[in-house]
Motif scaffolding. Structure first.
Motif, short mmCIF file in Angstrom:
data_model
loop_
_atom_site.label_atom_id
_atom_site.label_comp_id
_atom_site.label_asym_id
_atom_site.label_seq_id
_atom_site.Cartn_x
_atom_site.Cartn_y
_atom_site.Cartn_z
N ALA A 115 35.97 34.10 41.72
CA ALA A 115 36.66 35.11 40.90
C ALA A 115 36.56 36.49 41.55
CB ALA A 115 36.05 35.14 39.50
N PHE A 119 40.33 37.72 42.48
CA PHE A 119 40.92 38.48 41.39
C PHE A 119 40.43 39.93 41.42
CE2 PHE A 119 40.38 34.08 39.58
CZ PHE A 119 41.69 33.70 39.84
N ARG A 120 41.26 40.78 40.92
CA ARG A 120 40.91 42.19 40.74
C ARG A 120 40.67 42.46 39.26
NH1 ARG A 120 45.19 45.54 44.62
NH2 ARG A 120 44.54 44.56 46.62
N PHE A 121 39.55 43.05 38.95
CA PHE A 121 39.24 43.35 37.56
C PHE A 121 38.32 44.57 37.54
CE2 PHE A 121 36.45 40.02 39.16
CZ PHE A 121 35.19 40.54 38.94
N PRO A 122 38.32 45.32 36.45
CA PRO A 122 37.48 46.53 36.37
C PRO A 122 36.00 46.18 36.52
CG PRO A 122 39.12 46.50 34.61
CD PRO A 122 39.17 45.16 35.25
N LYS A 124 34.43 45.26 39.30
CA LYS A 124 34.09 44.21 40.28
C LYS A 124 33.13 44.75 41.33
CE LYS A 124 36.87 42.84 43.62
NZ LYS A 124 37.95 42.16 44.38
#
Length: 298
Positions: A115, A119-122, A124
């Protein structure tokens, strides 16, 4: 014009021979001598433990040490027979806990690392940095908060509670390592899998994991060793009953207040090391590739 792997090996082979030819004979002798000395220094303590395991306790710490004088397998026989404790029960507990830690810890690390890689997520970057910061703290400071958490969950004194504790120490490093390895796997493979109708988990399970065997081997070996030889957590979180102990905790029966049974302790130590050697032998061909790939990209 493109070069395949075999062509690259042919090109690199003369370069390696040239580098070896540039090295003088004296430099080669010094290099190999240093390697031999380093190997002896690394192997000698293990060799001496093995020699001690073949001696009676009275001769294990004699002022003039000997190698194989009056050697026998009596210490091994007595340890396996359970004269001082149920060694086989300790062995079974350690195997179960180590395997559960390896399976659960590596699965969580692989999913988290994938992940973080895809994926890019706040948060990370902060998450990956926290995985490194966790490794800076000594594990001893975690005993009290972890004990309170297990007590609240009703898992204190159980094997599954100890497995969860070991996962808290193994998962951060394994996640960071696998994230670096997944970064080396082309993202086009994910896209091809989705075009073929695979779900995101199907892409991860059927396409990415088979390509990540070296990284999985490294993290599995680390997770196994984390649980196999650990003492502090096992002493704090397992029941004091003899049949609930792991090997690392059970070996303390050979260290008494006024006397240490060095022969029995050495024999038990050799027996404890055998499973770790077997696991290393099974994954050693993946270790160099996995460590190098996980260290290139982070």
């Amino acid at each position: 014009m493109t070069l395949d792997a075999s062509s690259l090996q042919v090109v690199k082979a003369p370069e390696r021979r040239l580098r070896r030819a540039d090295r003088s004979r004296g430099a080669s002798v010094l290099l190999h001598s240093a390697l031999v000395v380093a190997s002896i220094i690394a192997v000698f303590p293990v060799f001496w433990v093995f020699v001690t395991s073949l001696k009676p306790d009275a001769r294990a710490v004699e002022p003039t040490p000997t190698l194989f004088n009056q050697s026998s397998l009596d210490n091994y026989t007595r340890v396996l027979a359970g004269e001082k404790g149920d060694f086989l029960a300790w062995f079974g507990n350690s195997v179960v806990i180590a395997l559960m830690t390896t399976v659960i810890g590596v699965f969580i690390s692989a999913t988290a690392g994938y992940a973080a890689s895809r994926f890019r997520f706040p948060g990370k970057r902060g998450l990956m940095m926290s995985f490194l910061l966790v490794q800076m703290f000594p594990f001893a400071v975690l005993i009290v908060p972890l004990y309170n958490i297990l007590l609240a969950l009703g898992l204190n004194g159980t094997s599954i509670g100890l497995v969860l504790v070991y996962c808290t120490t193994a998962v951060p490093f394994c996640t960071y390592m696998l994230k670096g390895y997944f970064d080396t796997v082309p993202a086009d493979i994910d896209e091809a899998g989705r075009v073929d109708g695979l779900s995101p988990f199907g892409v991860f399970w059927r396409l990415i994991l088979p390509l990540a065997k070296p990284g999985l081997a490294v993290t599995s070996f680390y997770a196994f060793l984390t649980a196999w030889g650990e003492v502090a957590f096992a002493s704090a979180f397992l029941s004091a009953a003899d049949e609930s102990k792991t090997l690392a905790v059970g070996l303390q029966v050979f260290v008494q207040q006024n006397r240490t049974e060095w022969g029995h302790l050495a024999a038990a130590s050799i027996l404890v090391a055998i499973p770790a050697i077997i696991v290393f032998y099974l994954v050693q061909r993946f270790l160099v590739t996995g460590l190098a790939s996980g260290a290139v990209k982070g």
